[in-house]
Design a protein around this motif. Structure first.
Motif, PDB file in Angstrom:
ATOM      1  N   SER A 121      65.796  52.883  70.791  1.00  0.00           N
ATOM      2  CA  SER A 121      65.944  53.724  72.066  1.00  0.00           C
ATOM      3  C   SER A 121      66.970  54.623  72.375  1.00  0.00           C
ATOM      4  O   SER A 121      66.956  55.577  72.896  1.00  0.00           O
ATOM      5  CB  SER A 121      65.948  52.694  73.215  1.00  0.00           C
ATOM      6  OG  SER A 121      64.707  52.036  73.289  1.00  0.00           O
ATOM      7  N   PHE A 159      56.849  64.934  69.949  1.00  0.00           N
ATOM      8  CA  PHE A 159      56.493  63.588  70.125  1.00  0.00           C
ATOM      9  C   PHE A 159      57.749  62.970  70.845  1.00  0.00           C
ATOM     10  O   PHE A 159      57.562  62.244  72.125  1.00  0.00           O
ATOM     11  CB  PHE A 159      55.765  63.038  69.029  1.00  0.00           C
ATOM     12  CG  PHE A 159      55.550  61.463  69.365  1.00  0.00           C
ATOM     13  CD1 PHE A 159      54.221  61.245  70.160  1.00  0.00           C
ATOM     14  CD2 PHE A 159      56.295  60.338  69.176  1.00  0.00           C
ATOM     15  CE1 PHE A 159      53.663  60.130  70.513  1.00  0.00           C
ATOM     16  CE2 PHE A 159      55.939  59.295  69.830  1.00  0.00           C
ATOM     17  CZ  PHE A 159      54.651  58.851  70.439  1.00  0.00           C
ATOM     18  N   LYS A 199      54.341  56.052  65.958  1.00  0.00           N
ATOM     19  CA  LYS A 199      55.440  56.387  66.887  1.00  0.00           C
ATOM     20  C   LYS A 199      54.818  56.076  68.443  1.00  0.00           C
ATOM     21  O   LYS A 199      53.750  56.529  68.634  1.00  0.00           O
ATOM     22  CB  LYS A 199      56.049  57.649  66.816  1.00  0.00           C
ATOM     23  CG  LYS A 199      56.614  58.234  65.534  1.00  0.00           C
ATOM     24  CD  LYS A 199      56.924  59.665  65.700  1.00  0.00           C
ATOM     25  CE  LYS A 199      57.701  59.999  64.284  1.00  0.00           C
ATOM     26  NZ  LYS A 199      58.125  61.373  64.279  1.00  0.00           N
ATOM     27  N   THR A 200      55.576  55.447  69.178  1.00  0.00           N
ATOM     28  CA  THR A 200      55.225  55.408  70.635  1.00  0.00           C
ATOM     29  C   THR A 200      56.319  55.637  71.480  1.00  0.00           C
ATOM     30  O   THR A 200      57.448  55.425  71.276  1.00  0.00           O
ATOM     31  CB  THR A 200      54.931  53.909  70.517  1.00  0.00           C
ATOM     32  OG1 THR A 200      55.978  53.049  70.922  1.00  0.00           O
ATOM     33  CG2 THR A 200      53.779  53.275  70.022  1.00  0.00           C
ATOM     34  N   LEU A 201      55.868  56.095  72.679  1.00  0.00           N
ATOM     35  CA  LEU A 201      56.827  56.327  73.799  1.00  0.00           C
ATOM     36  C   LEU A 201      56.332  56.317  74.880  1.00  0.00           C
ATOM     37  O   LEU A 201      54.929  56.597  75.442  1.00  0.00           O
ATOM     38  CB  LEU A 201      57.335  57.948  73.466  1.00  0.00           C
ATOM     39  CG  LEU A 201      58.174  58.607  74.681  1.00  0.00           C
ATOM     40  CD1 LEU A 201      59.620  58.121  74.366  1.00  0.00           C
ATOM     41  CD2 LEU A 201      58.204  60.239  74.494  1.00  0.00           C
ATOM     42  N   PRO A 211      61.476  53.704  76.765  1.00  0.00           N
ATOM     43  CA  PRO A 211      61.652  53.228  75.292  1.00  0.00           C
ATOM     44  C   PRO A 211      60.558  53.964  74.479  1.00  0.00           C
ATOM     45  O   PRO A 211      59.413  54.257  74.485  1.00  0.00           O
ATOM     46  CB  PRO A 211      60.906  51.737  75.407  1.00  0.00           C
ATOM     47  CG  PRO A 211      61.111  51.531  76.828  1.00  0.00           C
ATOM     48  CD  PRO A 211      60.731  52.841  77.689  1.00  0.00           C
ATOM     49  N   TYR A 212      61.515  54.126  73.023  1.00  0.00           N
ATOM     50  CA  TYR A 212      60.775  54.842  72.051  1.00  0.00           C
ATOM     51  C   TYR A 212      60.652  53.848  71.051  1.00  0.00           C
ATOM     52  O   TYR A 212      61.576  53.453  70.502  1.00  0.00           O
ATOM     53  CB  TYR A 212      61.630  56.070  71.560  1.00  0.00           C
ATOM     54  CG  TYR A 212      61.044  56.441  70.226  1.00  0.00           C
ATOM     55  CD1 TYR A 212      59.812  57.499  70.102  1.00  0.00           C
ATOM     56  CD2 TYR A 212      61.855  56.470  69.326  1.00  0.00           C
ATOM     57  CE1 TYR A 212      59.503  57.894  68.862  1.00  0.00           C
ATOM     58  CE2 TYR A 212      61.273  56.892  67.778  1.00  0.00           C
ATOM     59  CZ  TYR A 212      60.405  57.472  67.730  1.00  0.00           C
ATOM     60  OH  TYR A 212      60.062  58.008  66.504  1.00  0.00           O
ATOM     61  N   ILE A 213      59.479  53.305  70.674  1.00  0.00           N
ATOM     62  CA  ILE A 213      59.457  52.423  69.374  1.00  0.00           C
ATOM     63  C   ILE A 213      58.497  52.868  68.433  1.00  0.00           C
ATOM     64  O   ILE A 213      57.466  53.478  68.644  1.00  0.00           O
ATOM     65  CB  ILE A 213      58.849  51.164  70.033  1.00  0.00           C
ATOM     66  CG1 ILE A 213      59.704  50.531  71.073  1.00  0.00           C
ATOM     67  CG2 ILE A 213      58.684  50.089  68.799  1.00  0.00           C
ATOM     68  CD1 ILE A 213      59.132  49.373  71.919  1.00  0.00           C
ATOM     69  N   ALA A 214      59.172  52.822  67.146  1.00  0.00           N
ATOM     70  CA  ALA A 214      58.410  53.319  66.037  1.00  0.00           C
ATOM     71  C   ALA A 214      58.288  52.216  64.833  1.00  0.00           C
ATOM     72  O   ALA A 214      59.385  51.550  64.840  1.00  0.00           O
ATOM     73  CB  ALA A 214      58.843  54.627  65.266  1.00  0.00           C
TER      74      ALA A 214
END
Lengths: 291, 108
Positions: free
Chosen positions: A13, A69, B23-25, B73-76
């Motif tokens: 994060s 992205f 990837k998720t955001l 939160p960015y979770i990959a």
């Protein structure tokens, strides 16, 4: 194990691992230093010394900036894309009805494409005799055609819409001829320029004291940029959300203990006009990501 | 506040045995509960505390999230592609409200 995963996510994060994971798959390589430089038409710029804050951004920040992205403004753009296509308003008309899809270069029925808007605003508004920026233009359309109350400055909707519109011009050089005495925007440009060099506030500083005299120098832990406007609306880690150019102006004014002006005020519109000229030739980077 | 949809990036096609990067955001304030408002009263904690990914119904990735995680939160993570199917992503916040999104992947 649970603890390990949590730590890893916290790091991600913060954008630390992000840099390592994604440097390879972004279109614009972080090492390409020309990315933030002024190019102008045919690659010849009359403003070769301009550079954007992208140049001094750290690698991780650049990676977030470049990857569509990871860029945290993109959820706002998605939100705006829904608004763009929605006829849910009193005028029963969507943005797409007149302008076509955002990426449509013919501009649909009205012949006004979204591509190039971010690179050429602020423009002259003949109705008011003042400059008009993307935010106010969106609201003008919304009030006149959709017969709805305009979006509030700094609302998610407004930030998303400006990001969506400016995003279509990404990479195009900023165009401004406001310095030309024959230009309609010339008087606004002149007032904006005076504002830029006017010392103000308790610290008695003009914009130029930081962004011209000390650009690239360190102020506390930050590297001062030239204060270019080509990346707005910009996501700042400090804000933890995107913000408009006028929010940045207000922050700057507050930092030098000066009275700040309202969102969309004449003072800031004039300044915005001057800044567009000052950054002419720089590629539009909106929506940018900065520290 | 209008709801901003979460974003996930899943390759549409993958070759069997490939390690694919998912990837998720998601846009979320992640209010820590440690801040105070102007009156000096604590702003209650409101964070996403659980993230789960299921592939064809079976859990493939999950995380308990705590207050140290910053906003949006960015979770990959990596996933070994073995079969075609659907990913279901779920985020749950402190009030028990959850946001879900799904994405398909075809494996050949």
């Amino acid at each position: 194990m649970k603890k390990l995963i949590t730590t890893a996510i916290a790091l991600m994060s913060a954008g630390l691992l992000v840099a390592a994971c994604s440097a390879g798959d972004s279109n614009m390589s972080a090492g390409d230093s020309n990315m933030s430089k002024s190019t102008g038409e045919n690659g010849i710029s009359d403003n070769p010394d301009a550079w954007s804050g992208y140049q001094t951004a750290r690698e991780g920040v650049r990676a977030m900036n470049d990857d569509d992205f990871e860029n945290p403004v993109m959820p706002y753009v998605d939100l705006a894309a829904n608004i763009y296509d929605s006829r849910d308003n009193k005028g029963n008309i969507s943005c797409a009805d007149c302008h076509g899809a955002p990426e449509d270069e013919t501009g649909g029925r009205s012949g006004i494409p979204m591509k190039g808007v971010g690179a050429s605003y602020p423009r002259f508004n003949a109705d008011t005799g003042k400059p008009i920026n993307v935010e106010l233009q969106i609201n003008k359309c919304r009030e006149e055609r959709q017969v709805e109350k305009g979006f509030k400055y700094e609302s998610d909707e407004m930030l998303g819409m400006t990001a969506l519109v400016n995003y279509q011009s990404r990479g195009m050089p900023v165009v401004s001829t406001a310095a030309n005495p024959d230009d309609e925007l010339h008087s606004a440009w002149q007032t904006g320029k005076d504002f830029y060099y006017q010392r103000r506030g308790q610290l008695d500083m003009g914009c130029n004291n930081c962004h011209e005299d000390n650009a690239e120098n360190i102020i506390r832990a930050e590297t001062l940029s030239q204060g270019q406007s080509n990346g707005f609306p910009t996501y700042r880690f400090k804000w933890q959300k995107p913000g408009s150019l006028h929010r940045r102006f207000r922050g700057c004014n507050k930092n030098i203990r000066a009275a700040n002006f309202n969102y969309g005020s004449d003072e800031y519109l004039n300044l915005e006009t001057y800044l567009a000229w000052r950054g002419r030739g720089l590629p539009v980077e909106a929506p940018a990501v900065r520290k | 506040m209008a709801v901003k949809p979460p974003r996930v990036k899943v390759p549409k096609k993958a070759t069997k045995g490939d390690l694919v990067n998912i990837k998720t955001l998601i846009s979320h304030k992640m209010e820590t509960g440690n801040r105070k408002d102007k009156k000096g009263e604590k702003i209650p904690r409101l964070i996403l505390n659980k993230f789960e990914v299921k592939f064809n119904g079976a859990e493939v990735f999950s995380a308990d999230i705590y207050t140290a995680v910053s906003a949006n939160p960015y979770i990959a993570f990596f996933h070994k592609a073995e079969a075609s199917g659907t990913f279901n992503f779920t985020w749950t916040d402190d009030k028990g409200k959850s946001v879900a999104i799904s994405a398909d992947m075809a494996v050949s």
